[in-house]
Scaffold this motif. Sequence first.
Motif, PDB file in Angstrom:
ATOM      1  N   VAL A  18     -63.825  32.645   6.824  1.00 57.94           N
ATOM      2  CA  VAL A  18     -63.097  32.051   5.706  1.00 57.94           C
ATOM      3  C   VAL A  18     -63.606  32.631   4.390  1.00 57.94           C
ATOM      4  CG1 VAL A  18     -62.568  29.908   4.490  1.00 57.94           C
ATOM      5  CG2 VAL A  18     -62.719  29.919   6.983  1.00 57.94           C
ATOM      6  N   SER A  19     -62.673  32.993   3.530  1.00 63.79           N
ATOM      7  CA  SER A  19     -63.027  33.501   2.206  1.00 63.79           C
ATOM      8  C   SER A  19     -63.643  32.383   1.374  1.00 63.79           C
ATOM      9  CB  SER A  19     -61.788  34.046   1.497  1.00 63.79           C
ATOM     10  OG  SER A  19     -62.062  34.279   0.133  1.00 63.79           O
ATOM     11  N   PRO A  20     -64.695  32.699   0.588  1.00 62.52           N
ATOM     12  CA  PRO A  20     -65.270  31.687  -0.301  1.00 62.52           C
ATOM     13  C   PRO A  20     -64.412  31.438  -1.531  1.00 62.52           C
ATOM     14  CG  PRO A  20     -66.392  33.781  -0.616  1.00 62.52           C
ATOM     15  CD  PRO A  20     -65.434  33.978   0.526  1.00 62.52           C
ATOM     16  N   ASN A  21     -63.389  32.260  -1.743  1.00 64.19           N
ATOM     17  CA  ASN A  21     -62.539  32.118  -2.926  1.00 64.19           C
ATOM     18  C   ASN A  21     -61.706  30.843  -2.873  1.00 64.19           C
ATOM     19  OD1 ASN A  21     -63.433  34.435  -4.140  1.00 64.19           O
ATOM     20  ND2 ASN A  21     -61.743  35.710  -3.410  1.00 64.19           N
ATOM     21  N   PHE A  22     -61.268  30.436  -4.044  1.00 64.12           N
ATOM     22  CA  PHE A  22     -60.393  29.271  -4.175  1.00 64.12           C
ATOM     23  C   PHE A  22     -58.937  29.722  -4.116  1.00 64.12           C
ATOM     24  CE2 PHE A  22     -64.345  27.801  -5.783  1.00 64.12           C
ATOM     25  CZ  PHE A  22     -64.357  26.416  -5.664  1.00 64.12           C
ATOM     26  N   ALA A  23     -58.104  28.849  -3.564  1.00 64.58           N
ATOM     27  CA  ALA A  23     -56.660  29.085  -3.548  1.00 64.58           C
ATOM     28  C   ALA A  23     -55.970  27.842  -4.088  1.00 64.58           C
ATOM     29  CB  ALA A  23     -56.165  29.396  -2.143  1.00 64.58           C
ATOM     30  N   LEU A  74     -62.108  27.570  -9.131  1.00 63.63           N
ATOM     31  CA  LEU A  74     -60.868  26.794  -9.157  1.00 63.63           C
ATOM     32  C   LEU A  74     -60.104  27.067 -10.446  1.00 63.63           C
ATOM     33  CD1 LEU A  74     -59.012  24.705  -7.887  1.00 63.63           C
ATOM     34  CD2 LEU A  74     -60.482  22.903  -8.839  1.00 63.63           C
ATOM     35  N   GLU A  75     -60.833  27.183 -11.562  1.00 63.87           N
ATOM     36  CA  GLU A  75     -60.188  27.453 -12.841  1.00 63.87           C
ATOM     37  C   GLU A  75     -59.414  28.763 -12.801  1.00 63.87           C
ATOM     38  OE1 GLU A  75     -64.062  25.255 -13.935  1.00 63.87           O
ATOM     39  OE2 GLU A  75     -63.341  26.646 -12.398  1.00 63.87           O
ATOM     40  N   LYS A  76     -60.002  29.808 -12.243  1.00 66.01           N
ATOM     41  CA  LYS A  76     -59.341  31.113 -12.214  1.00 66.01           C
ATOM     42  C   LYS A  76     -58.136  31.112 -11.286  1.00 66.01           C
ATOM     43  CE  LYS A  76     -63.411  33.839 -13.487  1.00 66.01           C
ATOM     44  NZ  LYS A  76     -64.401  34.859 -13.062  1.00 66.01           N
ATOM     45  N   ALA A  77     -58.266  30.427 -10.141  1.00 63.55           N
ATOM     46  CA  ALA A  77     -57.121  30.352  -9.225  1.00 63.55           C
ATOM     47  C   ALA A  77     -55.952  29.623  -9.876  1.00 63.55           C
ATOM     48  CB  ALA A  77     -57.535  29.660  -7.932  1.00 63.55           C
ATOM     49  N   LEU A  78     -56.247  28.514 -10.579  1.00 62.67           N
ATOM     50  CA  LEU A  78     -55.192  27.767 -11.265  1.00 62.67           C
ATOM     51  C   LEU A  78     -54.570  28.592 -12.381  1.00 62.67           C
ATOM     52  CD1 LEU A  78     -56.855  24.242 -11.441  1.00 62.67           C
ATOM     53  CD2 LEU A  78     -54.740  24.814 -10.220  1.00 62.67           C
ATOM     54  N   ASP A 120     -50.528  19.348 -13.694  1.00 65.05           N
ATOM     55  CA  ASP A 120     -51.912  18.886 -13.534  1.00 65.05           C
ATOM     56  C   ASP A 120     -52.507  19.157 -12.155  1.00 65.05           C
ATOM     57  OD1 ASP A 120     -50.329  17.116 -12.097  1.00 65.05           O
ATOM     58  OD2 ASP A 120     -51.527  15.357 -12.640  1.00 65.05           O
ATOM     59  N   ILE A 121     -51.935  20.081 -11.405  1.00 64.93           N
ATOM     60  CA  ILE A 121     -52.491  20.387 -10.080  1.00 64.93           C
ATOM     61  C   ILE A 121     -53.952  20.847 -10.245  1.00 64.93           C
ATOM     62  CG2 ILE A 121     -52.285  21.832  -8.020  1.00 64.93           C
ATOM     63  CD1 ILE A 121     -50.002  19.759  -8.448  1.00 64.93           C
ATOM     64  N   GLY A 122     -54.843  20.243  -9.462  1.00 63.43           N
ATOM     65  CA  GLY A 122     -56.251  20.634  -9.464  1.00 63.43           C
ATOM     66  C   GLY A 122     -57.088  20.047 -10.577  1.00 63.43           C
ATOM     67  N   LYS A 123     -56.479  19.397 -11.570  1.00 67.54           N
ATOM     68  CA  LYS A 123     -57.258  18.896 -12.699  1.00 67.54           C
ATOM     69  C   LYS A 123     -58.214  17.779 -12.295  1.00 67.54           C
ATOM     70  CE  LYS A 123     -54.294  20.286 -16.537  1.00 67.54           C
ATOM     71  NZ  LYS A 123     -53.535  19.849 -17.739  1.00 67.54           N
ATOM     72  N   ASP A 124     -57.825  16.970 -11.297  1.00 66.14           N
ATOM     73  CA  ASP A 124     -58.732  15.910 -10.836  1.00 66.14           C
ATOM     74  C   ASP A 124     -59.980  16.515 -10.199  1.00 66.14           C
ATOM     75  OD1 ASP A 124     -57.132  16.923  -8.782  1.00 66.14           O
ATOM     76  OD2 ASP A 124     -57.200  15.083  -7.624  1.00 66.14           O
ATOM     77  N   ILE A 125     -59.818  17.635  -9.483  1.00 65.20           N
ATOM     78  CA  ILE A 125     -60.969  18.292  -8.874  1.00 65.20           C
ATOM     79  C   ILE A 125     -61.861  18.913  -9.950  1.00 65.20           C
ATOM     80  CG2 ILE A 125     -61.718  20.019  -7.188  1.00 65.20           C
ATOM     81  CD1 ILE A 125     -60.128  17.734  -5.985  1.00 65.20           C
ATOM     82  N   LEU A 126     -61.241  19.449 -10.992  1.00 67.74           N
ATOM     83  CA  LEU A 126     -62.018  20.008 -12.099  1.00 67.74           C
ATOM     84  C   LEU A 126     -62.847  18.918 -12.774  1.00 67.74           C
ATOM     85  CD1 LEU A 126     -59.449  22.440 -13.761  1.00 67.74           C
ATOM     86  CD2 LEU A 126     -61.470  23.043 -12.447  1.00 67.74           C
ATOM     87  N   ARG A 127     -62.272  17.728 -12.895  1.00 68.59           N
ATOM     88  CA  ARG A 127     -63.033  16.615 -13.491  1.00 68.59           C
ATOM     89  C   ARG A 127     -64.218  16.235 -12.611  1.00 68.59           C
ATOM     90  NH1 ARG A 127     -57.759  14.831 -15.022  1.00 68.59           N
ATOM     91  NH2 ARG A 127     -57.592  13.536 -13.140  1.00 68.59           N
ATOM     92  N   LEU A 128     -64.003  16.266 -11.280  1.00 71.77           N
ATOM     93  CA  LEU A 128     -65.096  15.963 -10.364  1.00 71.77           C
ATOM     94  C   LEU A 128     -66.238  16.974 -10.534  1.00 71.77           C
ATOM     95  CD1 LEU A 128     -63.319  15.060  -6.995  1.00 71.77           C
ATOM     96  CD2 LEU A 128     -64.710  13.535  -8.405  1.00 71.77           C
ATOM     97  N   GLN A 129     -65.893  18.228 -10.775  1.00 71.57           N
ATOM     98  CA  GLN A 129     -66.908  19.265 -10.926  1.00 71.57           C
ATOM     99  C   GLN A 129     -67.739  19.045 -12.182  1.00 71.57           C
ATOM    100  OE1 GLN A 129     -64.773  22.992 -10.787  1.00 71.57           O
ATOM    101  NE2 GLN A 129     -64.558  22.941  -8.572  1.00 71.57           N
ATOM    102  N   LEU A 130     -67.157  18.370 -13.174  1.00 70.58           N
ATOM    103  CA  LEU A 130     -67.871  18.124 -14.423  1.00 70.58           C
ATOM    104  C   LEU A 130     -68.762  16.884 -14.333  1.00 70.58           C
ATOM    105  CD1 LEU A 130     -64.982  18.867 -16.970  1.00 70.58           C
ATOM    106  CD2 LEU A 130     -66.917  20.354 -16.386  1.00 70.58           C
ATOM    107  N   ASP A 131     -68.472  16.023 -13.354  1.00 66.41           N
ATOM    108  CA  ASP A 131     -69.251  14.787 -13.220  1.00 66.41           C
ATOM    109  C   ASP A 131     -70.662  15.067 -12.701  1.00 66.41           C
ATOM    110  OD1 ASP A 131     -67.098  13.411 -14.113  1.00 66.41           O
ATOM    111  OD2 ASP A 131     -66.397  12.793 -12.113  1.00 66.41           O
TER     112      ASP A 131
END
Length: 429
Positions: free
Chosen positions: A329-334, A394-398, A418-429
């Motif tokens: 599996v690629s480590p990259n985000f999709a 995730l930011e670059k994929a989005l 807003d796709i993925g924005k909830d995950i981005l918020r989790l990364q900031l927590d």
Amino acid sequence: MNILIIGSGGREYTFAWKIAQSFHCDQLYIAPGNAGTELIGENVDLAVDDFEGIGQFVIDNDVELVVVGPEDPLVKGIRDYFEADETLIKIALVGPDKIGAQLEGSKDFSKVFMEKHGVPTAKSRTFTADSIEDGLVYLQECNLPIVLKADGLAAGKGVVIAKTLEEAQRTLKAMLLDKQFGEASNKVLIEEFLDGIELSVFVLTDGENYVILPEAKDYKRIGDNDTGPNTGGMGAVSPVKFATKVFMERVESEVVKPTITGLQNDKIDYKGFIFIGLMNVDGAPFVIEYNVRMGDPETQVVLPRIKNDLVELLVKAADGKLKDYQLEVSPNFATTVVLVSGGYPGSYEKNKSIQGLADVTNALVVHAGTRQEDYEVLTNGGRVLAITGMGDSLEKALEVSYHGVKNIRWDDMYYRKDIGKDILRLQLD
């Protein structure tokens, strides 16, 4: 090897895109396909449940592998049809038989299966029109919010989360008495609400061994910030931050292994995908539902991350040879953002001219509800396209996905911002 994919949506396009990259693929057919798959393989004018026509096509065109995309032909028994024919039984087919497909075809069946085999899931009871009075009384005993699910297939729209008792009672009556979802709501499950964060886990099994594919999170509601009615899916991301190594180990031990063992114990010969809708409740996995195929739009972010030759993987599953298979599996985000017709998931217009497809260069343009007429690509469904981007974050994929979205246009096009924005918020927590 000649290969046939059954289906016409974004999931089937992504399968076609990935399968066409295999050295094992000589000729690729898609039945019925869409405007995009026509550029990858050869579209075949056959309905997904035309088993006789599909079987004859397989024989006439020396097809050796059949990949069933949507749930409908599986629930109707396409594997059973193949296995009842002395010629077709030799064909490698990815997808369960009619009994195995009841894991998705009947939520009541799947609940009984989970409870029988110790798979963690929310408490629930099932009611029919004859027992609706009992159901209305039972609702009064439930904590709010309350989840109501149509038992049968409802195109991803048969689930209502009621926030008040009045809404729950009104919904139960609409489902059972007014047949809100047709035959799918002949039975309705009333289920406790699980407070957590949702994700999708995908398993490919040969009936005994299995491979866990990359996990994903999809976005079901039509509006930003998860507002409005459920759809078939408005976008997806993979990997998912909260699917930690520890959590995924619990998923495998508490969900995947009991599921595979349960299928064996129940003598269900299951060769195909199991798409497990999960809720992460304070680090504990609970199964919301089973599906017996890959998800859409999750496939659009799962398959691009798989490095292996997909044809080899599918053939091993169909032939019962997944033992010791190593998935890379690629480590990259999709990420993928779904573009829909205005009005979806309600009524919408078709045959709108799509512009800008050739202007998307860095992202994968996944066709779903499209058709071609006189060299022009037109809308032909509610979910029309999905734009998949990849990146090392995730930011670059989005960024890749949404940059691609900005190039596409047709009259009354809509997408979530807003796709993925909830995950981005989790990364900031």
